[in-house]
Design a protein around this motif. Structure first.
Motif, short mmCIF file in Angstrom:
data_model
loop_
_atom_site.label_atom_id
_atom_site.label_comp_id
_atom_site.label_asym_id
_atom_site.label_seq_id
_atom_site.Cartn_x
_atom_site.Cartn_y
_atom_site.Cartn_z
N GLN A 209 12.28 20.04 58.51
CA GLN A 209 13.50 19.96 59.03
C GLN A 209 13.36 19.71 60.69
OE1 GLN A 209 16.11 23.09 58.03
NE2 GLN A 209 14.61 23.75 56.33
N ASP A 210 12.49 20.41 61.16
CA ASP A 210 12.48 20.09 62.74
C ASP A 210 11.97 18.89 63.08
OD1 ASP A 210 11.58 20.29 65.21
OD2 ASP A 210 10.24 21.92 65.25
N HIS A 211 11.07 17.97 62.31
CA HIS A 211 10.53 16.66 62.44
C HIS A 211 11.67 15.93 62.37
CE1 HIS A 211 8.05 13.31 62.58
NE2 HIS A 211 8.48 12.98 61.83
N ALA A 212 12.57 16.23 61.09
CA ALA A 212 13.77 15.18 60.89
C ALA A 212 14.75 15.25 62.04
CB ALA A 212 14.21 15.62 59.70
N LEU A 213 15.14 16.28 62.39
CA LEU A 213 16.23 16.36 63.32
C LEU A 213 15.46 16.12 64.83
CD1 LEU A 213 17.66 20.10 62.58
CD2 LEU A 213 18.74 17.73 62.01
N SER A 214 14.44 16.32 64.84
CA SER A 214 13.96 15.86 66.59
C SER A 214 13.83 14.28 66.42
CB SER A 214 12.34 16.24 66.77
OG SER A 214 12.70 17.80 66.72
N SER A 215 13.66 13.62 65.33
CA SER A 215 13.45 12.07 65.35
C SER A 215 15.06 11.56 65.83
CB SER A 215 13.41 11.71 63.88
OG SER A 215 14.35 11.87 62.98
N LEU A 216 15.98 12.48 65.80
CA LEU A 216 17.26 11.70 66.22
C LEU A 216 17.23 11.60 67.65
CD1 LEU A 216 19.70 13.89 63.87
CD2 LEU A 216 19.41 11.46 63.80
N PHE A 217 16.60 12.39 68.51
CA PHE A 217 16.37 12.34 69.90
C PHE A 217 14.98 11.36 70.05
CE2 PHE A 217 18.43 16.32 69.11
CZ PHE A 217 19.49 16.41 70.09
N GLN A 218 13.86 11.82 69.65
CA GLN A 218 12.60 10.96 69.79
C GLN A 218 12.63 9.63 69.27
OE1 GLN A 218 9.91 13.70 68.19
NE2 GLN A 218 9.43 14.61 70.13
N GLY A 219 13.46 9.33 68.41
CA GLY A 219 13.20 8.04 67.53
C GLY A 219 12.00 8.14 66.50
N VAL A 220 11.98 6.79 65.97
CA VAL A 220 11.20 6.94 64.62
C VAL A 220 10.10 5.71 64.83
CG1 VAL A 220 10.66 6.40 62.06
CG2 VAL A 220 12.95 7.84 63.06
N THR A 221 8.78 6.25 64.75
CA THR A 221 7.67 5.04 64.90
C THR A 221 7.08 4.89 63.71
OG1 THR A 221 7.31 5.92 67.52
CG2 THR A 221 5.68 4.46 66.22
N GLU A 222 7.02 3.54 63.21
CA GLU A 222 6.21 3.36 61.75
C GLU A 222 5.06 2.00 62.28
OE1 GLU A 222 8.87 1.70 59.32
OE2 GLU A 222 10.08 3.58 58.77
N ARG A 223 4.13 2.25 61.51
CA ARG A 223 2.94 1.52 61.69
C ARG A 223 2.49 1.07 60.50
NH1 ARG A 223 2.02 5.73 65.30
NH2 ARG A 223 1.55 5.02 67.50
N ASP A 224 2.47 -0.28 60.35
CA ASP A 224 1.77 -1.21 59.06
C ASP A 224 0.60 -1.93 59.73
OD1 ASP A 224 3.97 -0.76 57.32
OD2 ASP A 224 5.34 -1.52 59.05
N THR A 225 -0.53 -1.89 58.75
CA THR A 225 -1.89 -2.55 58.82
C THR A 225 -1.90 -3.81 58.10
OG1 THR A 225 -2.74 -0.72 59.87
CG2 THR A 225 -4.17 -2.30 59.13
N THR A 226 -2.12 -4.93 58.56
CA THR A 226 -2.14 -6.22 58.04
C THR A 226 -3.52 -6.81 57.97
OG1 THR A 226 0.11 -6.62 58.43
CG2 THR A 226 -1.23 -8.53 57.56
N GLU A 227 -4.17 -7.48 56.96
CA GLU A 227 -5.59 -7.90 57.25
C GLU A 227 -5.40 -9.58 57.27
OE1 GLU A 227 -8.03 -7.44 53.50
OE2 GLU A 227 -9.76 -7.45 54.90
N HIS A 228 -6.33 -10.21 57.87
CA HIS A 228 -6.07 -11.34 57.98
C HIS A 228 -7.65 -12.02 57.92
CE1 HIS A 228 -1.99 -11.85 59.89
NE2 HIS A 228 -2.31 -10.55 60.15
#
Length: 359
Positions: A209-228
């Motif tokens: 709950q803390d992480h979810a509500l804090s994301s409303l202030f901090q924003g959400v960062t997502e990382r995806d890895t691609t192989e070439h």
């Protein structure tokens, strides 16, 4: 996960005629009842490039992050950035169409069991030889299911008349969650768990709950890895040619796309195999129709990868195209010998030769 394949040919092309055992026209490689046509390999370099994409999306309450949670420098705009996290280079064998030879079977020989790769490279004679296996494909980790922070908002928060008021009440809820967590850890909560498992479950729910509500202030960062995957087949030495470019906004782009920063490749022929003198060359030409099997005597090359002016990695590899071709006499494959030949699938060099007189 995405996988991209790009085949490049770099360097100065060096076309040379290699003596063949029989007259060769435009035959396709393969084994028939009458004989076989095969290629010797040249050495290519395969680059497995892992690129990480980082996407940031600001939270609904990002403008109030400093006021209510004392979070500094929280970005207010969405952004996307790419970076290279690893590059792995390996040597592989590919068919060298300038080194094409024919073998004609006859009753006096026993060299009828030839192993060929899919592209026609000779792998062995009277021996079970496997081609170089492909590397394990990259598999991205499964992403956790995204949690909607609004499902943890209280009725009071949802009923607030403005975004500023919702942010203030959400911040209070976050502080209450953190206080309850501290009370649980200290053993001072009004409703203490009965055992350790229940304690872990309660703490996990509070953290979620803390992480979810804090994301409303901090924003959400997502990382995806691609192989070439880039494959380079050098035919000679060259210095600092562009292998690929990386744009922080677009990711990996073509070598001629100036929106990205360049990554360079240099190839050096280490000249480990002495050049053939004129007398030896004359002997090879004289034996061009002699029965036998042609193999490579590989040289070595050094591959250096740069990011701008900085050296990222340097590796040495055996290289068939920086060596020469030698003939194994056809006498090894007559009925007086039980001969088995294993060739290196990357270089075409003799890995093992076993010739015994049959008992």
């Amino acid at each position: 996960m995405k996988r991209h394949l790009l085949i490049l040919t770099l360097g100065i092309c060096q076309w040379s005629f290699c003596a063949a055992q029989t007259q060769i026209s435009d035959y396709q490689p393969g084994v028939t009842a009458e004989g076989a046509v095969y290629f010797l390999p040249k050495t290519a370099l395969r680059f497995n490039i892992m690129v990480e994409k980082t996407t940031y999306k600001p939270g609904d309450f990002a403008p109030y992050a400093m006021r209510y949670l004392r979070l500094k420098d929280v970005p207010q705009e969405a952004s996307t950035q790419y970076r290279v996290i690893s590059i792995r280079q390996t040597a592989i064998g590919v068919a060298d169409t300038t080194k094409r030879y024919a073998v004609k079977f006859n009753p006096k020989t026993v060299a009828a069991n030839l192993s060929l790769a899919e592209d026609g490279r000779l792998l062995g004679i009277n021996a079970d030889v496997k081609d170089t296996p492909h590397p394990t494909l990259f598999k991205a980790a499964r992403k956790p299911i995204a949690v909607n922070p609004r499902q943890f908002m209280t009725e009071e928060i949802l009923a607030a008349g403005s975004t500023a008021k919702m942010a203030e009440l959400t911040a209070r809820e976050i502080y209450d969650l953190r206080e309850n967590r501290n009370l649980l850890i200290k053993g001072q909560a009004d409703f203490m768990p009965k055992d350790g498992n229940q304690m872990k479950l309660m703490l996990s729910q509070i953290d979620e709950q803390d992480h979810a509500l804090s994301s409303l202030f901090q924003g959400v960062t997502e990382r995806d890895t691609t192989e070439h995957v880039l494959i380079v087949t050098p035919d000679g030495s060259f210095q600092r040619q562009v292998l690929f470019r990386l744009s922080q906004q677009l990711g990996l782009v073509e070598a001629d796309d100036y929106s990205g920063a360049p990554f360079y490749l240099s190839i050096d022929d280490l000249q480990t195999v002495p050049p053939v003198d004129e007398e030896a060359a004359a002997k090879v030409k004289k034996k061009q129709y002699e029965a036998g099997v042609y193999v490579n005597i590989p040289g070595r090359m050094r591959a250096t990868l740069y990011q701008g002016i900085d050296v990222l990695q340097t590796q040495e590899h055996p290289a068939a195209q920086f060596g020469r071709v030698e003939l194994l006499s056809g006498d090894l494959f007559n009925k007086h010998y039980d001969t088995h030949l294993w060739l290196n699938p990357v270089t075409g060099a003799v890995d093992r030769l076993q010739a015994e007189e049959p008992k």
